[in-house]
Design a protein around this motif. Structure first.
Motif, PDB file in Angstrom:
ATOM      1  N   VAL A  29     -49.506 102.863 -13.189  1.00 44.48           N
ATOM      2  CA  VAL A  29     -48.494 103.553 -12.388  1.00 44.48           C
ATOM      3  C   VAL A  29     -49.097 104.812 -11.777  1.00 44.48           C
ATOM      4  CG1 VAL A  29     -47.583 104.835 -14.389  1.00 44.48           C
ATOM      5  CG2 VAL A  29     -46.146 104.508 -12.359  1.00 44.48           C
ATOM      6  N   ALA A  30     -48.803 105.047 -10.496  1.00 44.74           N
ATOM      7  CA  ALA A  30     -49.222 106.266  -9.797  1.00 44.74           C
ATOM      8  C   ALA A  30     -48.057 107.241  -9.804  1.00 44.74           C
ATOM      9  CB  ALA A  30     -49.638 105.953  -8.367  1.00 44.74           C
ATOM     10  N   ILE A  31     -48.312 108.467 -10.237  1.00 47.79           N
ATOM     11  CA  ILE A  31     -47.252 109.467 -10.426  1.00 47.79           C
ATOM     12  C   ILE A  31     -47.548 110.668  -9.537  1.00 47.79           C
ATOM     13  CG2 ILE A  31     -46.025 110.890 -12.098  1.00 47.79           C
ATOM     14  CD1 ILE A  31     -47.212 109.014 -14.292  1.00 47.79           C
ATOM     15  N   PHE A  32     -46.658 110.931  -8.590  1.00 49.59           N
ATOM     16  CA  PHE A  32     -46.846 111.993  -7.609  1.00 49.59           C
ATOM     17  C   PHE A  32     -45.799 113.090  -7.776  1.00 49.59           C
ATOM     18  CE2 PHE A  32     -48.200 108.017  -5.672  1.00 49.59           C
ATOM     19  CZ  PHE A  32     -49.380 108.322  -5.018  1.00 49.59           C
ATOM     20  N   LEU A  33     -46.187 114.322  -7.487  1.00 54.78           N
ATOM     21  CA  LEU A  33     -45.188 115.362  -7.238  1.00 54.78           C
ATOM     22  C   LEU A  33     -44.509 115.006  -5.925  1.00 54.78           C
ATOM     23  CD1 LEU A  33     -43.903 118.190  -7.757  1.00 54.78           C
ATOM     24  CD2 LEU A  33     -45.803 119.154  -6.442  1.00 54.78           C
ATOM     25  N   THR A  34     -43.173 115.033  -5.891  1.00 50.55           N
ATOM     26  CA  THR A  34     -42.473 114.627  -4.684  1.00 50.55           C
ATOM     27  C   THR A  34     -42.924 115.430  -3.460  1.00 50.55           C
ATOM     28  OG1 THR A  34     -40.317 114.397  -3.610  1.00 50.55           O
ATOM     29  CG2 THR A  34     -40.543 116.184  -5.211  1.00 50.55           C
ATOM     30  N   ASP A  35     -43.096 114.730  -2.346  1.00 50.88           N
ATOM     31  CA  ASP A  35     -43.473 115.390  -1.091  1.00 50.88           C
ATOM     32  C   ASP A  35     -42.370 115.247  -0.042  1.00 50.88           C
ATOM     33  OD1 ASP A  35     -43.631 112.749  -0.311  1.00 50.88           O
ATOM     34  OD2 ASP A  35     -45.646 112.890   0.551  1.00 50.88           O
ATOM     35  N   ALA A  79     -38.169 109.824 -10.506  1.00 52.50           N
ATOM     36  CA  ALA A  79     -37.541 108.769  -9.709  1.00 52.50           C
ATOM     37  C   ALA A  79     -38.570 107.659  -9.541  1.00 52.50           C
ATOM     38  CB  ALA A  79     -37.100 109.299  -8.349  1.00 52.50           C
ATOM     39  N   ARG A  80     -38.137 106.431  -9.640  1.00 50.10           N
ATOM     40  CA  ARG A  80     -39.043 105.299  -9.536  1.00 50.10           C
ATOM     41  C   ARG A  80     -38.790 104.546  -8.241  1.00 50.10           C
ATOM     42  NH1 ARG A  80     -37.106 100.892 -14.016  1.00 50.10           N
ATOM     43  NH2 ARG A  80     -38.403  99.502 -12.748  1.00 50.10           N
ATOM     44  N   ALA A  81     -39.858 104.000  -7.684  1.00 48.42           N
ATOM     45  CA  ALA A  81     -39.719 103.155  -6.504  1.00 48.42           C
ATOM     46  C   ALA A  81     -38.936 101.902  -6.864  1.00 48.42           C
ATOM     47  CB  ALA A  81     -41.103 102.785  -5.968  1.00 48.42           C
ATOM     48  N   ASP A  82     -38.216 101.362  -5.898  1.00 52.08           N
ATOM     49  CA  ASP A  82     -37.481 100.123  -6.139  1.00 52.08           C
ATOM     50  C   ASP A  82     -38.432  98.984  -6.508  1.00 52.08           C
ATOM     51  OD1 ASP A  82     -35.214 101.521  -5.502  1.00 52.08           O
ATOM     52  OD2 ASP A  82     -34.986 100.649  -3.500  1.00 52.08           O
ATOM     53  N   GLN A  83     -39.679  99.081  -6.047  1.00 48.81           N
ATOM     54  CA  GLN A  83     -40.667  98.033  -6.319  1.00 48.81           C
ATOM     55  C   GLN A  83     -41.316  98.182  -7.695  1.00 48.81           C
ATOM     56  OE1 GLN A  83     -40.595 100.332  -3.876  1.00 48.81           O
ATOM     57  NE2 GLN A  83     -41.799  99.713  -2.078  1.00 48.81           N
ATOM     58  N   CYS A  84     -41.106  99.339  -8.342  1.00 47.21           N
ATOM     59  CA  CYS A  84     -41.828  99.668  -9.578  1.00 47.21           C
ATOM     60  C   CYS A  84     -41.339  98.807 -10.745  1.00 47.21           C
ATOM     61  CB  CYS A  84     -41.634 101.142  -9.902  1.00 47.21           C
ATOM     62  SG  CYS A  84     -42.542 101.730 -11.340  1.00 47.21           S
ATOM     63  N   SER A  85     -42.270  98.279 -11.529  1.00 45.65           N
ATOM     64  CA  SER A  85     -41.903  97.479 -12.694  1.00 45.65           C
ATOM     65  C   SER A  85     -41.375  98.384 -13.803  1.00 45.65           C
ATOM     66  CB  SER A  85     -43.109  96.696 -13.210  1.00 45.65           C
ATOM     67  OG  SER A  85     -44.051  97.565 -13.823  1.00 45.65           O
ATOM     68  N   GLU A 107     -53.224 108.003  -1.573  1.00 43.43           N
ATOM     69  CA  GLU A 107     -52.769 107.826  -2.954  1.00 43.43           C
ATOM     70  C   GLU A 107     -53.098 109.045  -3.808  1.00 43.43           C
ATOM     71  OE1 GLU A 107     -53.040 104.135  -5.041  1.00 43.43           O
ATOM     72  OE2 GLU A 107     -53.757 103.107  -3.260  1.00 43.43           O
ATOM     73  N   ALA A 108     -53.447 110.146  -3.186  1.00 41.71           N
ATOM     74  CA  ALA A 108     -53.807 111.354  -3.909  1.00 41.71           C
ATOM     75  C   ALA A 108     -53.073 112.545  -3.292  1.00 41.71           C
ATOM     76  CB  ALA A 108     -55.308 111.569  -3.843  1.00 41.71           C
ATOM     77  N   PRO A 109     -52.842 113.605  -4.083  1.00 44.55           N
ATOM     78  CA  PRO A 109     -53.177 113.711  -5.504  1.00 44.55           C
ATOM     79  C   PRO A 109     -52.125 113.018  -6.368  1.00 44.55           C
ATOM     80  CG  PRO A 109     -52.210 115.750  -4.732  1.00 44.55           C
ATOM     81  CD  PRO A 109     -52.316 114.858  -3.539  1.00 44.55           C
ATOM     82  N   ALA A 110     -52.559 112.400  -7.428  1.00 43.99           N
ATOM     83  CA  ALA A 110     -51.642 111.652  -8.298  1.00 43.99           C
ATOM     84  C   ALA A 110     -52.222 111.515  -9.690  1.00 43.99           C
ATOM     85  CB  ALA A 110     -51.373 110.263  -7.712  1.00 43.99           C
ATOM     86  N   GLU A 123     -40.358 104.725  -0.456  1.00 46.86           N
ATOM     87  CA  GLU A 123     -41.062 104.887   0.814  1.00 46.86           C
ATOM     88  C   GLU A 123     -42.542 105.143   0.581  1.00 46.86           C
ATOM     89  OE1 GLU A 123     -40.757 107.658   4.865  1.00 46.86           O
ATOM     90  OE2 GLU A 123     -39.444 108.030   3.143  1.00 46.86           O
ATOM     91  N   ARG A 124     -42.835 105.957  -0.422  1.00 51.33           N
ATOM     92  CA  ARG A 124     -44.237 106.266  -0.706  1.00 51.33           C
ATOM     93  C   ARG A 124     -44.976 105.026  -1.225  1.00 51.33           C
ATOM     94  NH1 ARG A 124     -46.219 112.118  -2.808  1.00 51.33           N
ATOM     95  NH2 ARG A 124     -48.397 111.842  -2.185  1.00 51.33           N
ATOM     96  N   ALA A 125     -44.325 104.240  -2.061  1.00 52.40           N
ATOM     97  CA  ALA A 125     -44.934 103.016  -2.583  1.00 52.40           C
ATOM     98  C   ALA A 125     -45.271 102.050  -1.456  1.00 52.40           C
ATOM     99  CB  ALA A 125     -44.001 102.362  -3.594  1.00 52.40           C
ATOM    100  N   ALA A 126     -44.349 101.930  -0.494  1.00 56.53           N
ATOM    101  CA  ALA A 126     -44.587 101.035   0.632  1.00 56.53           C
ATOM    102  C   ALA A 126     -45.738 101.535   1.500  1.00 56.53           C
ATOM    103  CB  ALA A 126     -43.313 100.903   1.467  1.00 56.53           C
ATOM    104  N   ALA A 127     -45.775 102.835   1.736  1.00 54.08           N
ATOM    105  CA  ALA A 127     -46.838 103.402   2.572  1.00 54.08           C
ATOM    106  C   ALA A 127     -48.214 103.236   1.920  1.00 54.08           C
ATOM    107  CB  ALA A 127     -46.556 104.877   2.835  1.00 54.08           C
ATOM    108  N   ASN A 128     -48.269 103.337   0.595  1.00 51.61           N
ATOM    109  CA  ASN A 128     -49.542 103.252  -0.131  1.00 51.61           C
ATOM    110  C   ASN A 128     -49.882 101.822  -0.554  1.00 51.61           C
ATOM    111  OD1 ASN A 128     -49.629 106.017   0.034  1.00 51.61           O
ATOM    112  ND2 ASN A 128     -49.023 106.386  -2.096  1.00 51.61           N
ATOM    113  N   ASN A 129     -48.930 100.901  -0.350  1.00 47.11           N
ATOM    114  CA  ASN A 129     -49.103  99.535  -0.853  1.00 47.11           C
ATOM    115  C   ASN A 129     -49.377  99.546  -2.351  1.00 47.11           C
ATOM    116  OD1 ASN A 129     -49.142  96.724  -0.607  1.00 47.11           O
ATOM    117  ND2 ASN A 129     -51.367  96.673  -0.266  1.00 47.11           N
TER     118      ASN A 129
END
Length: 520
Positions: free
Chosen positions: A357-363, A397-403, A348-351, A369-375
């Motif tokens: 909300v966790a905010i990442f520079l795209t990797d 861009a927001r995850a489909d799971q993101c509120s 979950e880092a760096p964020a 996909e990242r939300a699912a991997a990090n739960n």
């Protein structure tokens, strides 16, 4: 390396835009110029037009009146190829056809002195193939100028398999003496610029086809976030889709169908429809008095969050988020540093973290996909910025799971830092990051395959197509490790060889995992 002596004769064959531009520069640099065209009236008109250009330069204070007069006096037309017999250098700028060029140089070879250098301004044809029919192929070299010649600094000096090193060095030094920024390159499909630039168009076309955003929005992201002078769609409209598509097809075929250069069905449809861009009045945009001003997607105002934190992994010595942290700090946020994460949590880092909300520079992965991997359902990713301090826009861009609440917190955070926020659909790698990663990858492959040096490819892309930074210098800035991660994740997401990582990038990373660089 010694340039051609001033006063020596430079012959230019062809008086179109490229030929007349070359003649203008050569005459202004002190050479006697002989301009030949199969249409004598075209050559005469070109010289008259060059004289007008010199006059305008005098008016603007960029050229002295006496200097302009002398330059104009150095320009002469010749009615037959025999009129170039005393030339020290002949530059061909005629139609892009291998047979026609071969025939021209075969005729020139028996006219000029044995010491005369023969140069082709071809942008796409193999220099090796052009020289193959000559009795002395070693004296033929590529001297590829960019349009408009007087304004564009780059000259690609292309060596075919038979080109003598002294010939290439003399042309390189002569281009320098003419005020240009030359680079050496090996004769391979696309040379440097037309090869390395392909991802700028290809990734944009794929993003549009996948519904990431519309063309005006993607163009704005590439300009305002990536620092490019023109977005890819407005640039393709300017070039002409028939020309751009043809070059892509040519490079793809020359590399025997390498998927990295696969042409776009979307662009093919534009060509089929006759929507060629500015010259036809319609491409991705419409042109003319009744054209509608395009609208760029921009998120409405959101509430500024009160707090923001940053997390890093224990193994990471410096965060890729540091430039953004500086921007947030400048905006008045106190960015709280969390304890370094370890174990499973380190993914979950760096964020940045704000309001859950966790905010990442795209990797290179999608936010989903990242939300699912990090739960961690409330995940947002942001795109690469060329200059964090000066950028006016940021893409999220927001995850489909993101509120919605969590996403709005991210929007409010970046708006409070002075950004206009643009939302892209959640595709792997976003827009700027995947484009820069692919440009760096192609540049690294060109170096790895001996086409040119790392310095040459960066000069070529900055001077030839006005990129804000050379692709390998950009890889250094982002971090080669992050570029490799982005490419690997793109490859995993799409399952395509298109995103395979250059062996040179992997080699650089293996040699120095924490500080790999192309430039010291």
């Amino acid at each position: 390396m010694t340039p051609l002596a001033k006063g020596s004769i430079v012959a230019v064959i062809g008086s179109g835009a490229m030929g007349s531009g070359i003649a203008q520069v050569a005459a202004a640099s002190g050479h006697e110029v002989r301009l030949f065209d199969t249409r004598p009236e075209a050559a005469s008109k070109a010289i008259a037009d060059i004289g007008k250009v010199y006059a305008r330069l005098v008016e603007k204070g960029r050229m002295g009146a006496a200097e302009a007069d002398l330059a104009r006096e150095r320009l002469q037309t010749v009615d037959a190829l025999s009129g170039v017999k005393d030339a020290a250098l002949v530059v061909e700028a005629i139609v892009e056809n291998l047979d026609v060029k071969r025939a021209l140089f075969a005729e020139l070879e028996v006219i000029v002195d044995a010491r005369c250098i023969l140069a082709t301004n071809t942008s796409s044809i193999s220099v090796t193939a052009i020289a193959a029919g000559l009795r002395h192929p070693g004296r033929l070299v590529g001297m590829h100028f960019f349009n408009p010649v007087p304004l564009m600094a780059l000259v690609e000096v292309i060596s075919g398999l038979a080109t003598d090193k002294d010939v290439a060095d003399t042309v390189y030094a002569t281009a320098q003496a003419w005020g240009k920024d030359p680079v050496h390159a090996k004769s391979t499909p696309g040379f440097i610029v037309n090869r390395v630039a392909r991802p700028y168009y290809a990734e944009a076309l794929r993003l549009l086809q996948e519904g990431t955003a519309d063309a005006p929005t993607l163009d704005a992201v590439m300009r305002d976030c990536g620092g490019f002078r023109m977005g890819p769609f407005e640039l393709m409209d300017l070039i002409g889709h028939d020309v751009n598509f043809s070059v892509t097809q040519s490079v793809h075929a020359a590399y025997f169908g390498d998927p990295r250069f696969t042409p776009s069905v979307l662009q093919q449809e534009l060509v089929n429809a006759g929507f060629l861009g500015r010259k036809s009045g319609r491409g991705f945009y419409r042109y003319g008095d009744d054209a509608i001003q395009p609208v760029v997607q921009t998120e409405p105002h959101a509430v500024r969050p009160h707090t923001v934190g940053i997390s890093v992994a224990r193994e990471v010595t410096s965060s890729v988020l540091s430039p953004m942290e500086a921007r947030l700090t400048h905006a008045g946020f106190t960015v709280a540093h969390r304890e370094p994460l370890q174990g499973a949590e380190k993914h979950e880092a760096p964020a940045f973290h704000t309001n859950g909300v966790a905010i990442f520079l795209t990797d290179g992965r999608s936010a989903t996909e990242r939300a699912a991997a990090n739960n961690h359902p409330n995940t947002v990713v942001y795109d690469l910025l060329f200059d964090h301090a000066k950028a006016t826009r940021i893409a999220l861009a927001r995850a489909d799971q993101c509120s919605e609440e969590a996403y709005q917190a991210a929007v409010g955070l970046f708006q409070a830092a002075g950004f206009q926020v643009t939302r892209l659909d959640d595709v792997p790698g976003m827009a700027v990051m995947r484009t820069v990663a692919m440009l760096a990858n192609e540049a690294a492959d060109a170096v790895n395959q001996g086409v040119c040096s790392a310095i040459a490819v960066d000069i070529a892309m900055q001077k030839g197509v006005n990129y804000p930074r050379g692709p390998l210098a950009w890889a250094d800035s982002v971090g080669i490790a992050h570029i490799v991660t982005v490419l690997a994740n793109l490859g995993a997401s799409y399952g395509e060889d298109r995103y395979r990582v250059s062996p040179l990038l992997r080699r650089k990373l293996a040699a120095n995992p924490f500080g790999a660089r192309f430039h010291a």
